[in-house]
Motif scaffolding. Structure first.
Motif, mmCIF file in Angstrom:
data_model
loop_
_atom_site.group_PDB
_atom_site.id
_atom_site.type_symbol
_atom_site.label_atom_id
_atom_site.label_comp_id
_atom_site.label_asym_id
_atom_site.label_seq_id
_atom_site.Cartn_x
_atom_site.Cartn_y
_atom_site.Cartn_z
ATOM 1 N N PHE A 85 0.957 -1.261 0.002
ATOM 2 C CA PHE A 85 -0.015 0.056 -0.024
ATOM 3 C C PHE A 85 0.977 1.180 0.073
ATOM 4 C CE2 PHE A 85 -2.151 -3.395 2.316
ATOM 5 C CZ PHE A 85 -3.468 -3.232 1.661
ATOM 6 N N GLN A 86 0.206 2.254 -0.504
ATOM 7 C CA GLN A 86 0.785 3.556 -0.480
ATOM 8 C C GLN A 86 1.401 4.005 1.014
ATOM 9 O OE1 GLN A 86 -1.872 6.373 -2.193
ATOM 10 N NE2 GLN A 86 -0.559 8.175 -1.554
ATOM 11 N N SER A 87 0.623 3.710 2.101
ATOM 12 C CA SER A 87 1.013 4.153 3.577
ATOM 13 C C SER A 87 1.620 2.953 4.233
ATOM 14 C CB SER A 87 -0.245 4.754 3.922
ATOM 15 O OG SER A 87 -1.456 3.679 3.866
ATOM 16 N N LEU A 162 1.067 -3.198 -6.473
ATOM 17 C CA LEU A 162 1.682 -2.167 -5.785
ATOM 18 C C LEU A 162 1.015 -0.829 -5.940
ATOM 19 C CD1 LEU A 162 4.466 -3.582 -7.330
ATOM 20 C CD2 LEU A 162 4.936 -3.179 -4.813
ATOM 21 N N ASP A 163 0.514 -0.223 -4.926
ATOM 22 C CA ASP A 163 -0.559 0.673 -5.112
ATOM 23 C C ASP A 163 0.106 2.021 -4.733
ATOM 24 O OD1 ASP A 163 -2.525 2.522 -5.317
ATOM 25 O OD2 ASP A 163 -3.834 1.546 -3.697
ATOM 26 N N GLU A 164 0.905 2.691 -5.851
ATOM 27 C CA GLU A 164 1.412 4.253 -5.577
ATOM 28 C C GLU A 164 2.312 4.034 -4.462
ATOM 29 O OE1 GLU A 164 -0.599 7.770 -6.015
ATOM 30 O OE2 GLU A 164 -2.262 6.847 -7.105
ATOM 31 N N ILE A 165 3.300 2.979 -4.437
ATOM 32 C CA ILE A 165 4.059 2.711 -3.127
ATOM 33 C C ILE A 165 5.169 3.843 -2.987
ATOM 34 C CG2 ILE A 165 3.448 0.487 -3.147
ATOM 35 C CD1 ILE A 165 6.548 -0.045 -4.289
HETATM 36 MG MG LIG Z 1 -4.830 5.424 -4.758
#
Ligand SMILES: [Mg+2]
Ligand SMILES: Nc1ncnc2c1ncn2[C@@H]1O[C@H](COP(=O)(O)OP(=O)(O)O)[C@@H](O)[C@H]1O
Lengths: 247, 351
Positions: A85-87, A162-165
């Protein structure tokens, strides 16, 4: 039949139809990049593939097996499909090592000792073995994100989402994460990633999909999408990216 | 320009002198009351002398304040602005110090006056030492009943509350009736005064004639009533704690293949517990106090015992004993809650 097949997938949040019939395919060992304006549904699509969101219609297949809809063993699916995740979302009350070994020991029933050795090998690979006993909040963002990637890899998934990692990282920390992805791509890891790192997409991706209006608006090899985008919308989006200095 | 502290410090000096006068007067009244009652003891006189010394002790900060204020003036005359400012600030701090203690002392004097008013009526009614001493054992033994009720009700409501909380959080359509029941239960018992629950359970259940309840000792029924009420409170605390963990933690755990139960056990509950402990302890303290309500169904707890003594002796001193016992067991717990909250806050600042 492709490795991952997304067919006519529709996803609604109440009245808000976010995905309106997405078609997408990923071959084994391919790296596919999802690009598109913020809020176009990149995260939602990745979460649907991982079964974190239910879809309203359409179908998702992995290796020929249907992985969406009723009767799917979500826990089994998630063993095969990892997501980052991004976060970061590391578990703050566990050490880096525990973060990595939790799922292998509890889900795959790998013996504690073996899981620890494998986790240490992964940490060595990203140069963080000295942080094995540290807690996530003692790491930099780039280190946390690399641990999160390694945590997903410890499950030996067939497909990595992978989401905007790199979006939550300070600029100087982005490259250490992208380098790791580059290595994984070279090793043949199948990856589907939502990203704003156009340079990286250009270099590593086998295919780029531009998401717009709830569908894959345009797709193709990176050279084509970035050099000769066919649709007006795609051109517009890429122009705004160039203006922001990200291409 | 630094503020001139001389006026302020001088005012504080005047106040302390007045305070000494007031203390002298109060001590005189106490002495008078003692004489009327033919009470005389060396320790009492020594105590009164000590009381007189307190306002004198306050002279010390006042004089230091005055000294600083003067040296501020001197520094100012010599053109040393920074030294003047430092000394002036010191003077103000000392004067405020004296004022703060003086205020507390005034309250103390008022309490003493209240205590001896109407020929020590207050003292006699609430603090008759002989009665406290002679009834102490009886009261303490009855207080044990409170402790036992509290112990079992505390333990049971902790478990019962967790069951209710998890029932409320069960996912999916099939669990909907269970969620509904659990929600109704907590809504109902959060709105019911515990004294009514105790009354209904303690009197009502034995009346139903159902063998199980008829043979239950009253204390057990009291435990049942308190568990029902406080189980609802505990459930709310658990639920709030579990829901306070960010959904991204659920997503991260589930995406790794952990089941719902594994996610709760390894990821959510360990993070929630730290936030839950202080409010749970607060509920414990609340329940502890509510054990005094079981007297409505005739359980001989400390309060009931003390009331019996009070009506026999026409004096409330035994009830004072109960009050003091409750205070004594509660204060350490309250401090513990404060410590835990502070520890958590420190961690947040650090993190
Ligand atoms: Mg997003
Ligand atoms: N859990 C949710 N509930 C309601 N709406 C959501 C939820 N998650 C995402 N959305 C909506 O779906 C749309 C797409 O969001 P997202 O997939 O996060 O876009 P992207 O990742 O491309 O920026 C947005 O309009 C967002 O408001």
């Amino acid at each position: 039949m492709s490795f991952l097949e997304v067919r006519e997938v529709v996803k609604r949040f109440g009245a808000n139809e976010v995905l309106r019939g997405i078609n997408l395919s990923v071959e084994e060992h391919q790296v596919v990049c999802l690009i598109g304006p913020s809020g176009c549904g990149k995260s939602t699509l990745l979460r649907c593939i991982n079964g974190l969101e239910e879809i309203q219609s359409g179908e998702i297949r992995l290796h020929g097996d249907r992985i969406s809809g009723p009767g799917v063993d979500l826990n089994a699916l998630r063993r095969e499909v990892g997501i980052v995740f991004q976060s970061f979302n590391l578990f703050p009350h566990m050490t880096v090592l525990q973060n990595i070994t939790l799922a292998p020991t509890q889900v795959l029933r790998v013996p504690e000792e073996e899981a620890r050795e494998r986790a240490m090998a992964l940490l060595r690979r990203i140069g963080l073995e000295h942080k094995a006993q540290a807690y996530p909040d003692q790491l930099s963002g780039g280190q946390q994100q690399r641990v999160a990637i390694v945590r997903a890899l410890a499950m030996e998934p067939m497909l990595l989402l992978l989401d905007e990692i790199t979006s939550a990282l300070d600029p100087e920390l982005v490259s250490e994460v992208l380098n790791l992805l580059r290595e994984l791509a070279e090793e043949g890891m199948t990856m589907l990633l939502a990203t704003h790192e156009m340079g990286f997409a250009k270099e590593v991706a086998d295919k780029v999909c531009f998401l717009y209006g709830g569908v894959v608006h345009e797709e193709g090899p990176p050279e084509e999408i970035f050099k000769n985008p066919k649709s007006e919308r795609t051109q517009q989006f890429l122009r705004s990216i160039i203006e922001a200095g990200r291409l | 320009m630094p503020r001139d502290g001389l006026g302020f410090a001088g005012g504080a000096l005047l106040l302390v002198v007045l305070l000494f006068g007031a203390t002298l007067w109060v001590v005189g009244r106490v002495k008078q009351t003692m004489a009327i009652n033919g009470f005389q003891a060396l320790w009492a006189d020594a105590l009164l002398l000590g009381v007189l010394l307190v306002p004198l002790a306050l002279l010390w900060p006042v004089l230091r304040g005055l000294g600083q204020a003067r040296s501020a003036r001197r520094a100012l005359d010599q053109g040393d602005l920074i030294a003047a400012r430092v000394a002036s600030a010191e003077a103000h701090t000392w004067a405020w110090f004296a004022l703060g203690y003086a205020a507390a002392w005034v309250i103390f004097l008022l309490l003493v006056l209240f205590f001896i008013a109407n020929n020590v009526a207050v003292g006699r009614t609430f603090f008759q030492l002989e009665l406290i001493a002679s009834s102490f054992e009886l009261v303490l033994r009855a207080f044990w009943v409170n402790v036992v009720i509290f112990f079992f009700a505390g333990l049971l409501s902790l478990v019962w509350g967790l069951i209710i909380a998890v029932a409320k959080l069960l996912p999916g359509r099939p669990a909907q009736p269970i969620r509904f029941l659990a929600t109704f239960y907590t809504d109902a018992f959060l709105s019911l005064p515990s004294i009514i629950v105790i009354y209904l359970v303690g009197f009502g259940l034995p009346l139903t004639g159902i063998g199980f309840f008829r043979n239950m000792p009253l204390e057990a029924l009291a435990v049942l009533a308190l568990t029902l009420t406080y189980g609802a409170y505990m459930a709310e605390v658990y639920r709030a704690g579990l829901e306070s963990i960010h959904p991204s933690q659920w997503a991260a755990a589930r995406s790794l293949g952990l089941s719902y139960g594994q996610t709760l056990r390894f990821v959510i509950i360990p993070q929630a517990v730290r936030r839950i402990v202080p409010p749970l302890l607060n509920n414990f303290i609340g329940m502890q106090k509510d054990t005094a309500l079981v007297n409505v169904v005739g359980v001989i707890d400390a309060f009931n015992q003390a009331r019996i003594i009070a009506s026999n002796e026409f004096n409330l001193s035994a009830v004072t004993t109960v009050a003091i016992l409750f205070i004594l067991i509660t204060i350490p717990q309250t401090r513990l809650v404060d410590r835990l909250v502070e520890r958590d806050r420190a961690r947040m600042r650090q993190g």
